[in-house]
Design a protein around this motif. Structure first.
Motif, short mmCIF file in Angstrom:
data_model
loop_
_atom_site.label_atom_id
_atom_site.label_comp_id
_atom_site.label_asym_id
_atom_site.label_seq_id
_atom_site.Cartn_x
_atom_site.Cartn_y
_atom_site.Cartn_z
N ILE A 1 33.20 15.25 7.42
CA ILE A 1 33.49 16.26 8.27
C ILE A 1 34.31 15.83 9.48
O ILE A 1 35.19 16.48 10.04
N LEU A 2 33.68 14.57 9.97
CA LEU A 2 34.38 14.18 11.23
C LEU A 2 35.78 13.60 10.94
O LEU A 2 36.78 14.05 11.92
N ILE A 3 36.11 13.11 9.93
CA ILE A 3 37.28 12.78 9.65
C ILE A 3 38.27 13.89 9.28
O ILE A 3 39.64 14.06 9.89
N GLY A 4 37.75 15.01 8.57
CA GLY A 4 38.64 16.22 8.10
C GLY A 4 39.13 17.01 9.33
O GLY A 4 40.07 17.43 9.63
N THR A 5 37.97 16.90 10.20
CA THR A 5 38.03 17.86 11.41
C THR A 5 39.04 17.25 12.52
O THR A 5 39.87 17.94 13.02
N SER A 6 38.98 16.10 12.58
CA SER A 6 39.84 15.33 13.68
C SER A 6 41.14 15.34 13.09
O SER A 6 42.19 15.79 14.04
N LEU A 7 41.53 15.01 11.95
CA LEU A 7 42.91 15.12 11.52
C LEU A 7 43.43 16.50 11.34
O LEU A 7 44.71 16.74 11.71
N GLY A 8 42.62 17.53 10.97
CA GLY A 8 43.12 18.87 10.77
C GLY A 8 43.21 19.43 12.27
O GLY A 8 44.11 20.37 12.36
N ALA A 9 42.36 19.28 13.10
CA ALA A 9 42.80 19.85 14.52
C ALA A 9 43.90 19.31 14.90
O ALA A 9 44.77 20.15 15.75
N MET A 10 44.33 18.02 14.88
CA MET A 10 45.49 17.54 15.22
C MET A 10 46.68 18.09 14.47
O MET A 10 47.73 18.58 15.25
N ALA A 11 46.81 18.30 13.41
CA ALA A 11 47.79 18.81 12.50
C ALA A 11 48.05 20.35 12.97
O ALA A 11 49.08 20.87 13.28
N GLY A 12 46.86 21.10 12.84
CA GLY A 12 47.06 22.45 13.24
C GLY A 12 47.39 22.59 14.72
O GLY A 12 48.05 23.73 14.90
N TYR A 13 46.85 22.00 15.49
CA TYR A 13 47.08 22.27 17.16
C TYR A 13 48.65 21.74 17.67
O TYR A 13 49.34 22.51 17.96
N PHE A 14 48.79 20.69 16.99
CA PHE A 14 50.10 20.28 17.75
C PHE A 14 51.30 20.63 16.82
O PHE A 14 52.38 20.92 17.22
N GLY A 15 51.17 20.63 15.34
CA GLY A 15 52.09 21.23 14.71
C GLY A 15 53.48 20.27 14.57
O GLY A 15 53.42 18.91 14.77
N ARG A 16 54.50 20.86 14.00
CA ARG A 16 55.84 19.92 14.07
C ARG A 16 55.76 18.69 13.53
O ARG A 16 55.21 18.49 12.42
N LYS A 17 55.93 17.45 14.21
CA LYS A 17 56.06 16.23 13.46
C LYS A 17 54.63 15.56 13.25
O LYS A 17 54.67 15.13 12.31
N VAL A 18 53.86 15.88 13.96
CA VAL A 18 52.35 15.33 13.82
C VAL A 18 51.93 16.22 12.22
O VAL A 18 51.21 15.45 11.48
N ASP A 19 52.03 17.52 12.24
CA ASP A 19 51.63 18.44 11.19
C ASP A 19 52.31 17.88 9.92
O ASP A 19 51.74 17.54 8.88
N ASP A 20 53.80 17.39 9.95
CA ASP A 20 54.47 17.05 8.94
C ASP A 20 54.08 15.86 8.11
O ASP A 20 53.66 15.49 7.18
N PHE A 21 53.63 14.53 9.33
CA PHE A 21 53.20 13.39 8.81
C PHE A 21 51.46 13.65 8.11
O PHE A 21 51.52 12.93 7.29
N LEU A 22 50.94 14.34 8.83
CA LEU A 22 49.34 14.34 8.34
C LEU A 22 49.44 15.23 6.99
O LEU A 22 48.63 14.69 6.01
N MET A 23 50.12 16.19 6.97
CA MET A 23 50.63 17.05 5.55
C MET A 23 51.06 16.09 4.60
O MET A 23 50.54 16.16 3.28
N TRP A 24 51.93 15.25 4.69
CA TRP A 24 52.40 14.11 3.96
C TRP A 24 51.42 13.41 3.52
O TRP A 24 51.23 12.85 2.35
N PHE A 25 50.58 12.89 4.48
CA PHE A 25 49.49 11.77 4.10
C PHE A 25 48.25 12.35 3.39
O PHE A 25 47.90 11.87 2.26
N TYR A 26 47.98 13.85 3.55
CA TYR A 26 47.14 14.68 2.76
C TYR A 26 47.66 14.81 1.35
O TYR A 26 46.75 14.80 0.28
#
Length: 354
Positions: A165-190
């Motif tokens: 939960i800690l890992i998924g929440t931290s990464l999901g919060a950054m991807a959903g809040y910042f969007g753009r390049k951060v979201d693109d990178f984390l979605m690629w990693f996912y």
């Protein structure tokens, strides 16, 4: 004056209650969910007793005969063994004629050592013929083993789900809040991480990291964060443009404060349900890993390691260890699943608005 009187005479408004208070009230009205909560709490207390060695601490003691049956079945198994023993076909080895002392080359040495052998004699431990729920091949109490196994499986499920939960929440919060390049990178990693089958990842990590409770927790948490990531990312995308977040931005709140102080509490009820789902899944995965030999260490016991002993026992007609593990595991998993459904209904904001 009339307006003041009407205001003074009006009944006091009912105090507003939080989503958690309303959810608790709805959960208490759900009989199946409330009973499931008590069942899960009982298993948690049993696991805590196992962790503190208040129960099941003698699981590795060989106190009974090999495959000692449950007490209620003792007479039945004695009746089954008696005809075989009285069949007249003895397999005992008949000793040959013993040598005379004068012909035995080591007789004198044995006689000289006999007085000193008493101090090294090991007292014979009398083993019981049956236990309440039977014994395994080595004569260990199955009840103690299943209690200790409950503690191990719940320990793995709880801390594995918490770390996931800690890992998924931290990464999901950054991807959903910042969007753009951060979201693109984390979605690629996912996407890369989810392209490999879960079981293959589990076995690969377990084979590299070795065996042990800490390793199993780490392996399971590193392979099960993806569902939480997807859920939290969607919720942060939905909430980041709402008025209360814009108001926090207007008063100068930092990004971390807006993410974890303002948005995260509004999705915490979903994380609770996700945590319950993860615990059920990780308990099952731990059983599979231990059954295949990639789980807990041989000096520890879990439901999976107990099930690994079952095939050999079933071939000989000894089923009580399988029965105990199935009863404990099915009861806990069923209670967790029902509690998860009840929590999902009780913490639904649409139900709270009604």
């Amino acid at each position: 004056m009339t307006t003041l009187q009407n205001t003074a005479g009006a009944p006091p408004a009912a105090p507003s209650r939080s989503l958690w208070a309303l959810g608790w009230q709805r959960l208490k009205r759900d009989r199946i969910g409330f009973v499931s909560l008590w069942v899960v709490a009982a298993f948690m207390l049993l696991a805590a007793a196992g962790w503190l060695n208040l129960a099941g601490r003698g699981w590795n003691d060989e106190i009974a005969a090999s495959y000692a049956p449950p007490t209620l079945l003792l007479e039945k198994y004695r009746q089954q063994e008696t005809p075989a023993a009285a069949g007249g076909h003895s397999t005992a080895i008949v000793p040959t004629e013993r040598l005379k002392p004068s012909e035995d080359p080591i007789h004198d040495w044995l006689e000289a050592a006999r007085p000193h052998a008493a101090q090294y004699a090991v007292p014979e431990v009398k083993k019981v013929a049956s236990l309440t729920f039977g014994a395994d091949q080595r004569g260990r109490d199955i009840l103690d083993k299943v209690i200790k196994g409950t503690a191990t499986s719940l320990l793995v499920g709880f801390f594995g789900a918490l770390l996931s939960i800690l890992i998924g929440t931290s990464l999901g919060a950054m991807a959903g809040y910042f969007g753009r390049k951060v979201d693109d990178f984390l979605m690629w990693f996912y996407s890369v991480f989810t392209s490999v089958p879960d079981m293959l990842l589990l076995l690969a990590f377990a084979a590299v990291a070795g065996r042990g409770i800490a390793t199993v927790i780490l392996v399971l948490s590193l392979t099960s964060w993806t569902g939480t990531f997807r859920l939290v990312r969607a919720e942060f995308i939905k909430n980041r443009s709402r008025e209360y977040v814009q108001a926090a931005d207007a008063i100068g709140a930092s990004h971390s404060r807006r993410m974890f102080i303002h948005i995260l509490p509004n999705v915490s009820h979903l994380l609770l349900v996700q945590f319950s789902l993860l615990m059920v899944g990780l308990i099952k995965y731990e059983v599979i890993l231990s059954f295949l030999g990639f789980g807990v260490d041989v000096r520890q016991v879990s439901w999976g390691s107990m099930l690994a002993e079952v095939p050999e026992e079933l071939l000989q007609g000894y089923w009580w260890q399988l029965a105990m593990v199935v009863v404990f595991m099915s009861t806990l998993v069923t209670a967790f699943s029902m509690l998860t459904d009840a929590l999902r209904d009780a913490l639904d904001p649409r139900a709270a608005a009604k």
